[in-house]
Design a protein around this motif. Structure first.
Motif: not given
Length: 75
Positions: A29-32, A36-39
């Motif tokens: 979830t954190l990776a997703k 999404k935050q384009k990081k």
């Protein structure tokens, strides 16, 4: 009567005991969220950590890393 505790006697630093490594907190979830935050760099690092943490899903994480690198190159 409630006695006042003398904190000067017991000033042990417990912050070191409560530290957790970033690897322990890494989830898909954190990776997703990073994605999404384009990081993208953080997302790639997250999937690398997850591939070490869950070797049975290594192929999935490798595909995710490839997709992120493609997105990153399109910028």
């Amino acid at each position: 009567k409630i006695e006042k505790e003398d904190f000067a006697k017991s000033t042990e630093d417990i912050s070191i005991k409560t530290l957790t490594s970033e690897n322990e907190l890494m989830t898909e979830t954190l990776a997703k969220i990073y994605l999404k935050q384009k990081k993208y760099i953080k997302a790639i690092e997250a999937y690398k950590i997850l591939s070490l943490k869950y070797p049975e899903k290594n192929a999935f994480f490798a595909d995710q890393i490839k997709k992120i690198k493609k997105i990153e190159n399109k910028k």
